[in-house]
Design an enzyme around this catalytic site. Sequence first.
Site, PDB file in Angstrom:
ATOM      1  N   ASP A 102       0.825  -1.227   0.000  1.00 51.88           N
ATOM      2  CA  ASP A 102       0.000   0.000   0.000  1.00 51.88           C
ATOM      3  C   ASP A 102       0.852   1.267   0.000  1.00 51.88           C
ATOM      4  OD1 ASP A 102      -2.050  -1.791  -0.040  1.00 51.88           O
ATOM      5  OD2 ASP A 102      -2.898  -1.235   1.886  1.00 51.88           O
ATOM      6  N   ASP A 120      -6.756  -9.439   3.743  1.00 47.85           N
ATOM      7  CA  ASP A 120      -6.056 -10.160   2.677  1.00 47.85           C
ATOM      8  C   ASP A 120      -4.615 -10.517   3.066  1.00 47.85           C
ATOM      9  OD1 ASP A 120      -4.271  -8.036   1.950  1.00 47.85           O
ATOM     10  OD2 ASP A 120      -5.583  -7.338   0.340  1.00 47.85           O
TER      11      ASP A 120
HETATM   12  N1  LYS Z   1      -0.793  -2.703  -5.324  1.00 45.59           N
HETATM   13  C1  LYS Z   1      -2.068  -2.762  -5.980  1.00 45.59           C
HETATM   14  C2  LYS Z   1      -2.566  -1.378  -6.330  1.00 45.59           C
HETATM   15  O1  LYS Z   1      -1.954  -0.400  -6.035  1.00 45.59           O
HETATM   16  C3  LYS Z   1      -3.085  -3.492  -5.113  1.00 45.59           C
HETATM   17  C4  LYS Z   1      -3.409  -2.801  -3.849  1.00 45.59           C
HETATM   18  C5  LYS Z   1      -4.357  -3.594  -3.002  1.00 45.59           C
HETATM   19  C6  LYS Z   1      -4.674  -2.876  -1.734  1.00 45.59           C
HETATM   20  N2  LYS Z   1      -5.568  -3.623  -0.867  1.00 45.59           N
HETATM   21  O2  LYS Z   1      -3.608  -1.239  -6.888  1.00 45.59           O
END
Ligand code: LYS
Length: 299
Positions: free
Chosen positions: A125, A228
């Site tokens: 994140d 998750d």
């Molecule tokens: N890293 C991916 C994105 O920036 C998935 C993020 C998932 C967050 N829960 O979209």
Amino acid sequence: KQQVSIIGVPTDYGQTRRGVDMGPSAIRYAGVVERLEAIGHEVHDQGDILVSQKHDSKEIDKQLLNLEEVIDISTTLANQVHEVLEQKKFPLVFGGDHSIAIGTLAGLGEHFQNLGVIWFDAHADLNTPETTPSGNIHGMPLAVSIGLGHERLVKIRNYAPKVKPENVIIIGARSVDPGERELIRQQGIKVYTMHEIDRLGMTRVMEDAIAYLQERKVDGLHLSLDLDGLDPLYTPGVGTPVPGGISYRESHLAMEMLQESGMLTSAEFVEVNPILDEKNKTADVAVALIGSLFGETLV
Ligand code: LYS
């Protein structure tokens, strides 16, 4: 025994799969209040914060989807978390997608000069509008909280950063984008990926993590737990599942060790999506983990 204030944040604006806005209901339905009361805590459920309908945006920013909505919700949530702390209660926040952490941390950061954060998640994140592969703000909250990203998100409640990057520990990562990898190195963020969890075991990982935060003399500790982070075997009701995750037992152990540390001052549980779930299994796991986090024991 603690005074716990629950805040629900029924939003799905941080990503594009509908249903995660029902997370707070699912967690309540799974019996969280009763569970906390059974171990002697005093629980004040403040209900859900108001999440408005989608704004009529003139322009869509593909790198920051639903930006206005996320700013609104983060501001409301930050103010509410701030109030709970003023009342000397423990804020327990339910998402909603992980973008809500922007608001939670904005409410916490003023009260703690040296806040520690444990980010339990399959993802880092740590995306910014420049690096995001999806435009979804739920992939950005940790970056925002260390002061990187869209100015209006970074400056909620008019200060930044909310937490120092060296006070952050990510646990359970197994899906990290290239831009995030760079940030982790550059910012000195501590990460226990699944590799370290497999190798050292959860006991050692949590011992190290807690010792590290104690050495850093944190004056508060926030747990931001994305369901998750666990393997989708145990928590199928999440929008971005990644195989090879933390087990049910390892997760409980982590919660128990956090409880034993006596350091925790706030927590949030996010990304429960009952539409994608199997018979509310994911919310049930969330509530079981909350039980361990707040001192439930087997015997
Ligand atoms: N890293 C991916 C994105 O920036 C998935 C993020 C998932 C967050 N829960 O979209």
